[in-house]
Design a protein around this motif. Structure first.
Motif, PDB file in Angstrom:
ATOM      1  N   GLU A 275       0.805  -1.226   0.000  1.00 50.13           N
ATOM      2  CA  GLU A 275       0.000   0.000   0.000  1.00 50.13           C
ATOM      3  C   GLU A 275       0.837   1.276   0.000  1.00 50.13           C
ATOM      4  O   GLU A 275       0.299   2.383  -0.005  1.00 50.13           O
ATOM      5  N   ILE A 276       2.169   1.145  -0.028  1.00 49.50           N
ATOM      6  CA  ILE A 276       3.038   2.327  -0.023  1.00 49.50           C
ATOM      7  C   ILE A 276       3.824   2.419  -1.318  1.00 49.50           C
ATOM      8  O   ILE A 276       4.414   1.444  -1.782  1.00 49.50           O
ATOM      9  N   ARG A 277       3.802   3.615  -1.885  1.00 43.96           N
ATOM     10  CA  ARG A 277       4.652   3.955  -3.025  1.00 43.96           C
ATOM     11  C   ARG A 277       5.713   4.923  -2.516  1.00 43.96           C
ATOM     12  O   ARG A 277       5.390   5.954  -1.923  1.00 43.96           O
ATOM     13  N   PHE A 278       6.968   4.595  -2.765  1.00 45.83           N
ATOM     14  CA  PHE A 278       8.092   5.379  -2.266  1.00 45.83           C
ATOM     15  C   PHE A 278       8.743   6.138  -3.418  1.00 45.83           C
ATOM     16  O   PHE A 278       8.899   5.606  -4.512  1.00 45.83           O
ATOM     17  N   PHE A 279       9.133   7.389  -3.145  1.00 46.38           N
ATOM     18  CA  PHE A 279       9.727   8.245  -4.164  1.00 46.38           C
ATOM     19  C   PHE A 279      11.040   8.840  -3.651  1.00 46.38           C
ATOM     20  O   PHE A 279      11.186   9.119  -2.462  1.00 46.38           O
ATOM     21  N   SER A 280      11.971   9.054  -4.566  1.00 45.61           N
ATOM     22  CA  SER A 280      13.235   9.709  -4.217  1.00 45.61           C
ATOM     23  C   SER A 280      13.520  10.803  -5.246  1.00 45.61           C
ATOM     24  O   SER A 280      13.221  10.647  -6.430  1.00 45.61           O
ATOM     25  N   ALA A 281      14.061  11.907  -4.763  1.00 42.67           N
ATOM     26  CA  ALA A 281      14.372  13.065  -5.607  1.00 42.67           C
ATOM     27  C   ALA A 281      15.880  13.157  -5.787  1.00 42.67           C
ATOM     28  O   ALA A 281      16.632  13.060  -4.813  1.00 42.67           O
ATOM     29  N   TRP A 282      16.286  13.374  -7.042  1.00 43.34           N
ATOM     30  CA  TRP A 282      17.709  13.351  -7.388  1.00 43.34           C
ATOM     31  C   TRP A 282      18.091  14.552  -8.250  1.00 43.34           C
ATOM     32  O   TRP A 282      17.296  15.013  -9.054  1.00 43.34           O
ATOM     33  N   ASP A 283      19.326  14.980  -8.083  1.00 42.66           N
ATOM     34  CA  ASP A 283      19.988  15.889  -9.017  1.00 42.66           C
ATOM     35  C   ASP A 283      21.185  15.094  -9.524  1.00 42.66           C
ATOM     36  O   ASP A 283      22.215  15.003  -8.838  1.00 42.66           O
ATOM     37  N   GLY A 284      21.033  14.458 -10.681  1.00 39.92           N
ATOM     38  CA  GLY A 284      22.064  13.539 -11.154  1.00 39.92           C
ATOM     39  C   GLY A 284      22.184  12.373 -10.202  1.00 39.92           C
ATOM     40  O   GLY A 284      21.215  11.662  -9.950  1.00 39.92           O
ATOM     41  N   GLU A 285      23.361  12.207  -9.631  1.00 43.31           N
ATOM     42  CA  GLU A 285      23.613  11.117  -8.672  1.00 43.31           C
ATOM     43  C   GLU A 285      23.466  11.565  -7.219  1.00 43.31           C
ATOM     44  O   GLU A 285      23.728  10.789  -6.303  1.00 43.31           O
ATOM     45  N   THR A 286      23.052  12.817  -7.015  1.00 49.35           N
ATOM     46  CA  THR A 286      22.924  13.353  -5.659  1.00 49.35           C
ATOM     47  C   THR A 286      21.483  13.204  -5.172  1.00 49.35           C
ATOM     48  O   THR A 286      20.556  13.736  -5.783  1.00 49.35           O
TER      49      THR A 286
END
Length: 153
Positions: free
Chosen positions: A47-58
């Protein structure tokens, strides 16, 4: 800065380190028994969707959307890396989560957060993005250690 928000990333060591920071700080700022930040196993549920924010590899930040009901989602695990703060990353992630909730047919998103000074920047972000105080939802109970916010989509 070019920000890309992607779904997933829980197996990435950088994401795991940021989530550990999130858990450590949230739990340190909240009385025992009232911190509801999720660990990796808690984020690895259907029931969980996980997201990550990136600037290139950072890695810039993380956030998640938990489906509470067909029409109701919960914002979880919002955290911006220290070096990326005050650059709008939290707002981008929050708007992404709301867009994903809307696309999934949800008409409301809610969240639980702490009441100590540590949580005030997050609360200001939520209020600035249209969230309003509400009562407890789901399995939460009201206390002096947490507050609840909601927003119609």
């Amino acid at each position: 800065m070019s920000v890309t928000i992607t779904e997933g990333g829980l197996d990435d060591a950088r994401v795991q380190a940021l989530l550990t920071t999130h858990l450590t700080k949230a739990r340190a700022a909240t009385a025992e028994g009232f911190a509801f930040a999720l660990d990796l196993s808690g984020l690895r549920v259907p029931e969980i969707r996980f997201f990550s924010a990136w600037d290139g590899e950072t890695l810039l930040g993380v956030g998640a959307l938990k489906r509470m009901a067909d029409d109701h989602g919960e914002v979880k695990s919002m955290h911006t890396a220290e070096a990326a703060r005050r650059r709008g990353i939290g707002g981008m992630m929050l708007r992404h989560i709301m867009d994903e909730a809307r696309a999934a047919g949800m008409t409301r998103v809610s969240l639980e957060t702490g009441t100590s000074a540590y949580f005030q920047p997050a609360v200001a972000l939520y209020l600035a993005n249209g969230f309003a105080p509400c009562g407890p939802f789901g399995d939460y109970a009201a206390s002096g250690e947490n507050r609840f916010l909601t927003r119609a989509l």
